[in-house]
Design an enzyme around this catalytic site. Structure first.
Site, PDB file in Angstrom:
ATOM      1  N   GLU A 226      -6.342  -8.064  -0.968  1.00  0.00           N
ATOM      2  CA  GLU A 226      -6.806  -8.156   0.417  1.00  0.00           C
ATOM      3  C   GLU A 226      -8.280  -7.825   0.501  1.00  0.00           C
ATOM      4  O   GLU A 226      -8.766  -6.927  -0.195  1.00  0.00           O
ATOM      5  CB  GLU A 226      -6.107  -7.106   1.295  1.00  0.00           C
ATOM      6  CG  GLU A 226      -4.655  -7.309   1.571  1.00  0.00           C
ATOM      7  CD  GLU A 226      -4.101  -6.190   2.468  1.00  0.00           C
ATOM      8  OE1 GLU A 226      -4.877  -5.536   3.192  1.00  0.00           O
ATOM      9  OE2 GLU A 226      -2.890  -5.962   2.415  1.00  0.00           O
TER      10      GLU A 226
ATOM     11  N   GLU B 273       0.821  -1.215   0.000  1.00  0.00           N
ATOM     12  CA  GLU B 273       0.000   0.000   0.000  1.00  0.00           C
ATOM     13  C   GLU B 273       0.854   1.263   0.000  1.00  0.00           C
ATOM     14  O   GLU B 273       0.790   2.087   0.921  1.00  0.00           O
ATOM     15  CB  GLU B 273      -0.950  -0.007   1.188  1.00  0.00           C
ATOM     16  CG  GLU B 273      -1.981  -1.107   1.080  1.00  0.00           C
ATOM     17  CD  GLU B 273      -3.141  -0.963   2.059  1.00  0.00           C
ATOM     18  OE1 GLU B 273      -2.964  -0.307   3.095  1.00  0.00           O
ATOM     19  OE2 GLU B 273      -4.214  -1.495   1.762  1.00  0.00           O
TER      20      GLU B 273
HETATM   21  C1  GAL Z   1      -4.488  -3.006   4.667  1.00  0.00           C
HETATM   22  C2  GAL Z   1      -3.024  -3.357   4.866  1.00  0.00           C
HETATM   23  C3  GAL Z   1      -2.872  -4.624   5.690  1.00  0.00           C
HETATM   24  C4  GAL Z   1      -3.761  -4.571   6.906  1.00  0.00           C
HETATM   25  C5  GAL Z   1      -5.181  -4.319   6.479  1.00  0.00           C
HETATM   26  C6  GAL Z   1      -6.165  -4.260   7.620  1.00  0.00           C
HETATM   27  O1  GAL Z   1      -4.686  -1.687   4.313  1.00  0.00           O
HETATM   28  O2  GAL Z   1      -2.386  -3.534   3.635  1.00  0.00           O
HETATM   29  O3  GAL Z   1      -1.521  -4.774   6.049  1.00  0.00           O
HETATM   30  O4  GAL Z   1      -3.316  -3.570   7.750  1.00  0.00           O
HETATM   31  O5  GAL Z   1      -5.241  -3.103   5.823  1.00  0.00           O
HETATM   32  O6  GAL Z   1      -7.463  -4.019   7.170  1.00  0.00           O
END
Ligand code: GAL
Length: 679
Positions: free
Chosen positions: A316, A157
């Site tokens: 994710e 990110e």
């Molecule tokens: C994302 C991040 C992850 C984790 C996740 C939690 O933005 O890439 O490492 O923190 O959020 O929702």
């Protein structure tokens, strides 16, 4: 750009996995062993390793240890699970920050960060770049040829900006290049005579600190462009090592939906495929999940369009809840499945979670995970994920296919930034996102999938193109749009089209500038911003009346411009609000005010007919997407409503059940059908 990858990776299956941190559990071999067993049980085929593992690799300067990584990759691979390996640059080790304070970012308030948290190194720092490059060389030595390695996940990110003296100097160097070392060119481009802010030397230019220069729009825009350039330049450091050492392994990084910080069209050029992290707020009171779904579909399209023609990866999402919303609500039963299928419907070749297993400590200990602290597989969340993975297993054939869109929607980060930074209109929130999502949703309701593209991309191949609040236009764009419409294209633009040029200077001679007013046959003489409690309405040719909020442009028309709707109220009552102009073999629509969905629908319906696209509406709550490869089409029907809906399916095989279908069927609440047609 490397064009060798037809599918995202060498794995001929929808990727199913998530962020996995075995390095936090090295003292628990029983748990590591259980992970592999549970991954197998859950139908996982990939794991994203090493996202924040720098200190696990290099506990002290130059003391490397990759044995644990190799062991874990071996064990995963033996169980049929491949690795997407992150570069660990998203968080910096304490020892490195202590020895090199300059790697800590200087924030917009001018203060240098203390060491801590993550995603906060200086992109310019030579020390940071060198240390990352050294580490990546060693990482490649250790596992670069591992058979389980299927992709590199660059950092995590990427975001934010550093305002340290080094970044400021690089900004000035970047400006010197952009403006031919001519400070007066900068002064002209930025209109610095305003408030006597003329620069007489590049050295006088600083980043826009929050207590510094915030009143020169051109500076703000160029700083954002520079910030993207600098992050891309930083990425080159990582890419140089990985491409040289592992030329066959594709590269990606995870974007953050509608993130304002970087121009993702620029960053995507560095990657083999794009990925993103989706955390929509399902179940938020006052928000219909059908709206949440279509906004997410728009975001899938926004990211997909950063690399047109290629699938993307949902890197994710949460299997259940997050830990950072104000209220962290669970995904209701059925939502995770629908969201996962939606991602694939919108062009993803993988659905992965943050996170595989919940950690015991740290601020993310109560973030959702496929495996919770109880370590059980008879858990609702684990079962939901397993069931979706089974469904995804049945969709292997979609891999490598691409979205079949009927229309393009133009979205430009420069234009967005210029609009968001402009003082005026609704000062805090101009509502570009809402405007774009509503037009996207309006088209999707007709079963027309939409490709979101930058103005520089090849949108001319679509019969219909929509331009929500395209406030900044660049030289040559108007001519392209004009040629497109003359040769049969249909353009639908909204208010605030073409107010400024590439450095934020207002176009002279009336809006929209640069010849667009001739194409649309409208000149926006003034724009009225309404208070939230104000309302106007559009009166249509058939007498119907639909509400208007937020913005009303006062339009002057060319003789051959047709009026579709007029204002119902205020001192501009009776003047045109929505227009259409037939041009050559095409048509140019102009929406001068913010309509509701019904008003938009009136315009879109006619524009779709002009463009030869379907104008029949899908049932409420049904979202439709289509992916196509050389021989097959995959039609996705998603019921985002909380009630069953009847929907007419095309003839083919329903891929999730293997049943032949064709004709009307009922989709349960949050249900889906995926019809495979052809072969
Ligand atoms: C994302 C991040 C992850 C984790 C996740 C939690 O933005 O890439 O490492 O923190 O959020 O929702």
């Amino acid at each position: 750009m490397n064009d060798r990858y037809q599918t995202l990776t060498s794995l001929p299956a929808v990727l199913r996995g998530g962020d996995y941190n075995p390095d936090q559990w090295l003292d628990r071999p029983d748990i590591l062993e259980q992970d592999i067993r549970l991954m197998h049980e859950a139908g996982v085929n990939t794991a994203t390793l090493g996202v924040f593992s720098w200190t696990a690799y290099e506990r002290a300067d130059g003391e490397y240890d990759f044995a644990w990584l190799k062991e874990r990759m071996d064990a995963l691979y033996a169980a049929g699970i491949c690795t997407e390996l992150a570069t660990p640059s998203g968080a910096k080790p304490n020892w490195l920050a202590k020895a090199n304070p300059e790697i800590r970012r200087v924030q917009v308030d001018g203060r240098r960060d203390k060491q801590g948290r993550r995603h906060n190194h200086c992109y310019s720092s030579p020390v940071y770049r060198r240390k990352v490059a050294q580490l990546l060389e060693r990482l490649c030595d250790a596992v670069g040829d591992h058979p389980g390695l299927i992709a590199w996940h660059l950092s995590n990110e990427l975001g934010g900006a550093c305002h340290c003296p080094l970044c400021a100097e690089r900004f000035r160097t970047w400006l010197r290049r952009r403006y031919h070392n001519d400070i007066d060119e900068v002064n002209k481009a930025w209109w610095t005579g305003f408030w006597s802010h003329i620069y007489t030397d590049f050295d006088q230019i600083d980043p826009p600190f929050d207590n510094g220069e915030q009143s020169v729009n051109g500076l703000l825009l160029d700083w954002r462009r520079f910030t993207t350039w600098n992050a891309a330049d930083y990425l080159d450091t990582e890419i140089e090592v990985l491409r040289r050492r592992t030329p066959n392994i594709p590269l990606t990084t995870n974007f953050m939906s509608y993130y304002p910080g970087f121009d993702y069209h620029v960053l995507a050029q560095k990657l083999d495929f794009v990925s993103w992290d989706a955390y929509p707020q399902w179940g938020e009171p006052g928000h219909d999940d059908t709206d949440v779904a279509i906004r997410t579909a728009f975001e899938h399209a926004l990211i997909r369009g950063c690399k047109p023609g290629r699938p993307f990866l949902l890197m994710e999402c949460t299997p259940s809840l997050v830990n950072w919303h104000a209220y962290n609500k669970l995904k209701r039963p059925g939502v995770n499945r629908l969201a996962g299928l939606q991602a694939v419907a919108c062009g993803a070749d993988g659905v992965q979670y943050f996170q595989w297993r919940a950690g015991r400590g740290g601020v993310e200990q109560f973030h959702g995970a496929v495996v919770g602290h109880d370590g059980r597989s008879d858990h609702r969340v684990f079962r939901d994920v397993t069931a979706l993975n089974e469904d995804l297993g049945r969709l292997a054939g979609v891999c490598g296919s691409y979205t079949q869109a009927g229309a393009a929607l133009l979205f430009d980060w420069d234009s967005r930034w210029a609009l968001e930074d402009a003082w005026g209109f609704q000062k805090q929130d101009k509502k570009l996102r809402e405007c774009a999502v509503r037009l996207y949703a309006g088209l999707n309701r007709h079963g027309v999938d939409v490709e979101v593209l930058g103005p520089e991309a090849g949108w001319e191949t679509y019969p219909l193109v929509v331009l929500p609040m395209l406030y900044l236009t660049k030289p040559g764009f108007a001519q392209r749009l004009d040629a497109y419409v003359r040769s049969g294209g249909v353009a639908v633009a909204t208010y605030m089209l073409g107010y400024v040029g590439p450095t934020t200077l207002a176009h002279l001679g009336g809006f929209p500038g640069e010849g667009l007013k001739d194409l649309f046959g409208v000149t926006a003489r003034e724009i009225d911003t309404l208070y939230p409690q104000d309302q106007n309405a559009a009166i249509w040719g058939d007498g119907a009346n639909t509400p208007i909020v937020d913005y009303c442009e006062l339009l002057e028309l060319a003789d051959d411009t047709e009026v579709l709707a007029r204002y119902a109220d205020d001192f501009y009552e009776g003047t045109p609000a929505v227009t259409r102009r037939a041009v050559g073999r095409g048509a140019a629509y102009y929406i001068g005010a913010r309509l509701d969905a019904v008003g938009d629908e009136r315009v879109l319906c006619r524009a779709l007919r002009d463009a030869g696209l379907p104008d029949e509406l899908l049932p409420d709550g049904i979202e439709y997407h289509c992916r196509r490869n050389g021989t097959e089409r995959w039609h996705f029907y998603l019921n985002t409503a909380e009630k069953p809906r009847r929907v007419r399916l095309p003839a083919g095989v329903e891929a999730l059940t293997g049943r032949p279908v064709g004709g009307e069927e009922e989709l349960s609440a949050l249900g889906a059908a995926v019809v495979r047609e052809g072969r």
